[in-house]
Design a protein around this motif. Sequence first.
Motif, PDB file in Angstrom:
ATOM      1  N   HIS A  57       6.594   5.235  -3.620  1.00  0.00           N
ATOM      2  CA  HIS A  57       6.412   6.263  -4.872  1.00  0.00           C
ATOM      3  C   HIS A  57       6.093   5.440  -6.197  1.00  0.00           C
ATOM      4  O   HIS A  57       5.359   6.111  -6.872  1.00  0.00           O
ATOM      5  CB  HIS A  57       7.836   7.171  -4.741  1.00  0.00           C
ATOM      6  N   THR A  58       7.129   4.449  -6.331  1.00  0.00           N
ATOM      7  CA  THR A  58       6.920   3.451  -7.474  1.00  0.00           C
ATOM      8  C   THR A  58       5.592   2.994  -7.860  1.00  0.00           C
ATOM      9  O   THR A  58       5.049   3.340  -9.063  1.00  0.00           O
ATOM     10  CB  THR A  58       7.713   2.712  -7.625  1.00  0.00           C
ATOM     11  N   ARG A  59       4.946   2.574  -6.582  1.00  0.00           N
ATOM     12  CA  ARG A  59       3.655   1.853  -6.795  1.00  0.00           C
ATOM     13  C   ARG A  59       2.535   2.791  -7.158  1.00  0.00           C
ATOM     14  O   ARG A  59       1.745   2.476  -7.981  1.00  0.00           O
ATOM     15  CB  ARG A  59       3.549   1.207  -5.349  1.00  0.00           C
ATOM     16  N   LEU A  60       2.562   3.813  -6.391  1.00  0.00           N
ATOM     17  CA  LEU A  60       1.516   5.009  -6.597  1.00  0.00           C
ATOM     18  C   LEU A  60       1.705   5.434  -7.873  1.00  0.00           C
ATOM     19  O   LEU A  60       0.590   5.909  -8.349  1.00  0.00           O
ATOM     20  CB  LEU A  60       1.622   6.134  -5.419  1.00  0.00           C
ATOM     21  N   ARG A  61       2.522   5.911  -8.288  1.00  0.00           N
ATOM     22  CA  ARG A  61       2.728   6.958  -9.548  1.00  0.00           C
ATOM     23  C   ARG A  61       2.438   5.887 -10.561  1.00  0.00           C
ATOM     24  O   ARG A  61       1.835   6.170 -11.758  1.00  0.00           O
ATOM     25  CB  ARG A  61       4.242   7.075  -9.832  1.00  0.00           C
ATOM     26  N   GLY A  62       2.675   4.361 -10.580  1.00  0.00           N
ATOM     27  CA  GLY A  62       2.387   3.296 -11.542  1.00  0.00           C
ATOM     28  C   GLY A  62       0.995   3.187 -11.690  1.00  0.00           C
ATOM     29  O   GLY A  62       0.344   2.954 -12.731  1.00  0.00           O
ATOM     30  N   LEU A 116      -8.488   4.398  -9.604  1.00  0.00           N
ATOM     31  CA  LEU A 116      -7.998   4.421  -8.290  1.00  0.00           C
ATOM     32  C   LEU A 116      -8.751   3.327  -7.449  1.00  0.00           C
ATOM     33  O   LEU A 116      -8.144   2.701  -6.557  1.00  0.00           O
ATOM     34  CB  LEU A 116      -7.609   5.596  -7.892  1.00  0.00           C
ATOM     35  N   VAL A 117     -10.014   3.618  -7.425  1.00  0.00           N
ATOM     36  CA  VAL A 117     -11.037   2.991  -6.781  1.00  0.00           C
ATOM     37  C   VAL A 117     -11.016   1.414  -6.669  1.00  0.00           C
ATOM     38  O   VAL A 117     -11.194   0.758  -5.774  1.00  0.00           O
ATOM     39  CB  VAL A 117     -12.390   3.531  -7.050  1.00  0.00           C
ATOM     40  N   GLN A 118     -11.084   1.001  -8.164  1.00  0.00           N
ATOM     41  CA  GLN A 118     -10.848  -0.259  -8.289  1.00  0.00           C
ATOM     42  C   GLN A 118      -9.546  -0.784  -8.059  1.00  0.00           C
ATOM     43  O   GLN A 118      -9.530  -2.160  -7.698  1.00  0.00           O
ATOM     44  CB  GLN A 118     -11.211  -0.385  -9.955  1.00  0.00           C
ATOM     45  N   ALA A 119      -8.321  -0.133  -8.167  1.00  0.00           N
ATOM     46  CA  ALA A 119      -7.021  -0.636  -7.562  1.00  0.00           C
ATOM     47  C   ALA A 119      -7.237  -0.814  -6.212  1.00  0.00           C
ATOM     48  O   ALA A 119      -6.938  -1.807  -5.536  1.00  0.00           O
ATOM     49  CB  ALA A 119      -5.858   0.475  -8.001  1.00  0.00           C
ATOM     50  N   GLU A 120      -7.845   0.049  -5.489  1.00  0.00           N
ATOM     51  CA  GLU A 120      -7.985   0.114  -3.851  1.00  0.00           C
ATOM     52  C   GLU A 120      -8.582  -1.219  -3.647  1.00  0.00           C
ATOM     53  O   GLU A 120      -8.594  -2.251  -2.811  1.00  0.00           O
ATOM     54  CB  GLU A 120      -8.735   1.111  -3.275  1.00  0.00           C
ATOM     55  N   ASP A 121      -9.788  -1.584  -4.315  1.00  0.00           N
ATOM     56  CA  ASP A 121     -10.897  -2.720  -4.130  1.00  0.00           C
ATOM     57  C   ASP A 121     -10.218  -4.011  -4.434  1.00  0.00           C
ATOM     58  O   ASP A 121     -10.403  -5.064  -3.926  1.00  0.00           O
ATOM     59  CB  ASP A 121     -12.012  -2.373  -4.650  1.00  0.00           C
ATOM     60  N   ASP A 122      -9.678  -4.271  -5.749  1.00  0.00           N
ATOM     61  CA  ASP A 122      -9.225  -5.234  -6.193  1.00  0.00           C
ATOM     62  C   ASP A 122      -7.888  -5.914  -5.761  1.00  0.00           C
ATOM     63  O   ASP A 122      -7.785  -7.211  -5.584  1.00  0.00           O
ATOM     64  CB  ASP A 122      -9.311  -5.199  -7.931  1.00  0.00           C
ATOM     65  N   GLY A 123      -6.900  -5.058  -5.536  1.00  0.00           N
ATOM     66  CA  GLY A 123      -5.746  -5.506  -5.362  1.00  0.00           C
ATOM     67  C   GLY A 123      -5.135  -4.850  -4.063  1.00  0.00           C
ATOM     68  O   GLY A 123      -3.750  -5.210  -3.901  1.00  0.00           O
ATOM     69  N   ASN A 124      -5.772  -4.356  -3.158  1.00  0.00           N
ATOM     70  CA  ASN A 124      -5.089  -3.706  -1.818  1.00  0.00           C
ATOM     71  C   ASN A 124      -3.914  -2.867  -2.135  1.00  0.00           C
ATOM     72  O   ASN A 124      -2.977  -3.027  -1.625  1.00  0.00           O
ATOM     73  CB  ASN A 124      -4.867  -4.925  -1.009  1.00  0.00           C
ATOM     74  N   LYS A 125      -3.998  -2.244  -3.658  1.00  0.00           N
ATOM     75  CA  LYS A 125      -2.583  -1.671  -3.789  1.00  0.00           C
ATOM     76  C   LYS A 125      -2.638  -0.192  -3.175  1.00  0.00           C
ATOM     77  O   LYS A 125      -1.735   0.387  -3.123  1.00  0.00           O
ATOM     78  CB  LYS A 125      -2.867  -1.412  -5.332  1.00  0.00           C
ATOM     79  N   LEU A 126      -3.767   0.294  -2.763  1.00  0.00           N
ATOM     80  CA  LEU A 126      -4.090   1.570  -1.969  1.00  0.00           C
ATOM     81  C   LEU A 126      -4.657   1.497  -0.621  1.00  0.00           C
ATOM     82  O   LEU A 126      -5.834   0.712  -0.659  1.00  0.00           O
ATOM     83  CB  LEU A 126      -4.954   2.587  -2.761  1.00  0.00           C
ATOM     84  N   THR A 127      -4.147   2.057   0.275  1.00  0.00           N
ATOM     85  CA  THR A 127      -5.014   2.260   1.522  1.00  0.00           C
ATOM     86  C   THR A 127      -6.008   3.177   1.310  1.00  0.00           C
ATOM     87  O   THR A 127      -5.946   3.994   0.312  1.00  0.00           O
ATOM     88  CB  THR A 127      -3.911   2.591   2.546  1.00  0.00           C
ATOM     89  N   ASN A 128      -6.907   3.497   2.375  1.00  0.00           N
ATOM     90  CA  ASN A 128      -7.978   4.526   2.076  1.00  0.00           C
ATOM     91  C   ASN A 128      -7.234   5.695   2.112  1.00  0.00           C
ATOM     92  O   ASN A 128      -7.679   6.801   1.300  1.00  0.00           O
ATOM     93  CB  ASN A 128      -9.053   4.256   3.203  1.00  0.00           C
ATOM     94  N   GLU A 129      -6.246   5.958   3.077  1.00  0.00           N
ATOM     95  CA  GLU A 129      -5.679   7.356   3.395  1.00  0.00           C
ATOM     96  C   GLU A 129      -4.692   7.719   2.034  1.00  0.00           C
ATOM     97  O   GLU A 129      -4.713   8.885   1.534  1.00  0.00           O
ATOM     98  CB  GLU A 129      -4.741   7.268   4.609  1.00  0.00           C
ATOM     99  N   GLU A 130      -4.299   6.763   1.525  1.00  0.00           N
ATOM    100  CA  GLU A 130      -3.520   6.739  -0.009  1.00  0.00           C
ATOM    101  C   GLU A 130      -4.408   7.316  -0.935  1.00  0.00           C
ATOM    102  O   GLU A 130      -4.081   8.192  -1.786  1.00  0.00           O
ATOM    103  CB  GLU A 130      -2.770   5.688  -0.334  1.00  0.00           C
ATOM    104  N   LEU A 131      -5.413   6.764  -1.133  1.00  0.00           N
ATOM    105  CA  LEU A 131      -6.674   6.853  -2.062  1.00  0.00           C
ATOM    106  C   LEU A 131      -6.966   8.470  -1.899  1.00  0.00           C
ATOM    107  O   LEU A 131      -6.911   9.337  -2.710  1.00  0.00           O
ATOM    108  CB  LEU A 131      -7.840   6.152  -2.040  1.00  0.00           C
ATOM    109  N   CYS A 132      -7.355   8.751  -0.746  1.00  0.00           N
ATOM    110  CA  CYS A 132      -7.604  10.133  -0.436  1.00  0.00           C
ATOM    111  C   CYS A 132      -6.918  11.258  -0.647  1.00  0.00           C
ATOM    112  O   CYS A 132      -7.120  12.147  -1.504  1.00  0.00           O
ATOM    113  CB  CYS A 132      -8.400  10.607   0.849  1.00  0.00           C
ATOM    114  N   GLY A 133      -5.621  11.016  -0.278  1.00  0.00           N
ATOM    115  CA  GLY A 133      -4.550  11.956  -0.273  1.00  0.00           C
ATOM    116  C   GLY A 133      -3.944  12.149  -1.680  1.00  0.00           C
ATOM    117  O   GLY A 133      -3.998  13.253  -2.147  1.00  0.00           O
ATOM    118  N   ASN A 134      -4.108  11.043  -2.422  1.00  0.00           N
ATOM    119  CA  ASN A 134      -3.728  11.264  -3.742  1.00  0.00           C
ATOM    120  C   ASN A 134      -4.616  12.009  -4.831  1.00  0.00           C
ATOM    121  O   ASN A 134      -4.352  12.527  -5.964  1.00  0.00           O
ATOM    122  CB  ASN A 134      -3.016   9.976  -4.406  1.00  0.00           C
ATOM    123  N   ILE A 135      -5.865  11.580  -4.546  1.00  0.00           N
ATOM    124  CA  ILE A 135      -6.933  12.196  -5.266  1.00  0.00           C
ATOM    125  C   ILE A 135      -6.930  13.732  -5.170  1.00  0.00           C
ATOM    126  O   ILE A 135      -7.102  14.451  -5.955  1.00  0.00           O
ATOM    127  CB  ILE A 135      -8.347  11.707  -5.043  1.00  0.00           C
TER     128      ILE A 135
END
Length: 411
Positions: A102-107, A225-244
């Motif tokens: 939660h902390t990571r995603l909200r941040g 969020l796309v750049q966070a996913e690509d650059d730092g592996n902070k988001l999985t694809n499912e996390e990206l889709c779900g949170n958008i």
Amino acid sequence: MNEAVRNAAPAAGPAFNPLSPDFIRNPYPFYEYLRTHAPMMKTPIGAYLVSRNADVAQVLRDRRFGKDFAGRTVARYGEGILDEPVFRSMSHWMLTQDPPDHTRLRGLVVKAFTARRVEDMRPRIQAIVDDSIDRVERAGRMDLIADFAFRLPVIVICDMLGIPEEDRELFFMRERTGGRLLDPVPLTRAEIDEANQNHQNSLDYFLKLFELRRRQPGDDLTTQLVQAEDDGNKLTNEELCGNIILLFGAGHETTVNLIGNGLLALHRNPDQLELLKSRPELTPNAIEEFLRYDSSVQVTGRVALEDMGEIGGQEIKKGDSVMCMLGSANRDPQAYAEPDKLDVARKNIRPHSFGGGIHHCLGAQLARIEAEVAIATLLRRLPTLRIDDVENPEWRPTFVLRGLKRLPASW
């Protein structure tokens, strides 16, 4: 007596149907009964209904309570429910996560909702509201939900997510059926199938939007969020889709209800309507009163992560699920004098409508500003507006999200 209240007597067992038309029309007598006779009522699904203001506040701010979405959902539906696409997606929402996820995603998104950034959006919000009124002013009639309360927050969240102008009509045309996903009453198989299809439709669109923003980055949350996913592996694809999908839904649903419920409350209380027209400086305070009086979000759930001791006279053990009745807490006479009275000049309003603790709604201040601009502008520009039927409006058949399906009005 309200049918839901008659059925609530603990001696008869916890009979509670939050989807009955009688309850949805007016849940507040039932809440009053709960606070007085069963402040920690256990439901057939094993969860406790926490109805008093002080108890709700305690649960919301205590970090020993978490979300445990997977555990609560399996308990409600049985094994295999998280294989359903819509529930699997929900399991990745920041709304359903506990730290550290939660902390990571909200941040990743919190900077888009700072007070300064949201306040800077006020001119854009004003322009959208004025345009919405311009569209219907000559007609002398509109549906306050579809033509007004809905358009504003949808356009604002589309702006924030970088959804192109040419795609936005898709979102204006969609049925608002997602609220049932949050209800404690389990969905039927048919409802799950419909929710899966709606989820797939959203996913199809947002996957295309991700590709667009990878090719054409913008100053928007999707790009971020796309750049966070690509650059730092902070988001999985499912996390990206779900949170958008979450950001889009949460970004408009509660605001639509806040504006609609607030306008209905005003027109059911003509003295308060006239007071607000004569003293528009009261509008920010009136928004807090609307949040308290008829909350857009009625319930939020938590799970005890350890033995909690006694709350509201009930021992809460590790794994116990509690449903904080926000709508009830906001009408508790221990917290507010004459709680069933609408008072736009009421002092010291602290509604629980946006939740609390680490899950306090990210978009709370944005929703407040949208509602403030929308209602103040409507009262100023259409002072003779009257709602067709203030006594029997059509409510959406959902419990957690309380709002109107339509609200015809004329001037």
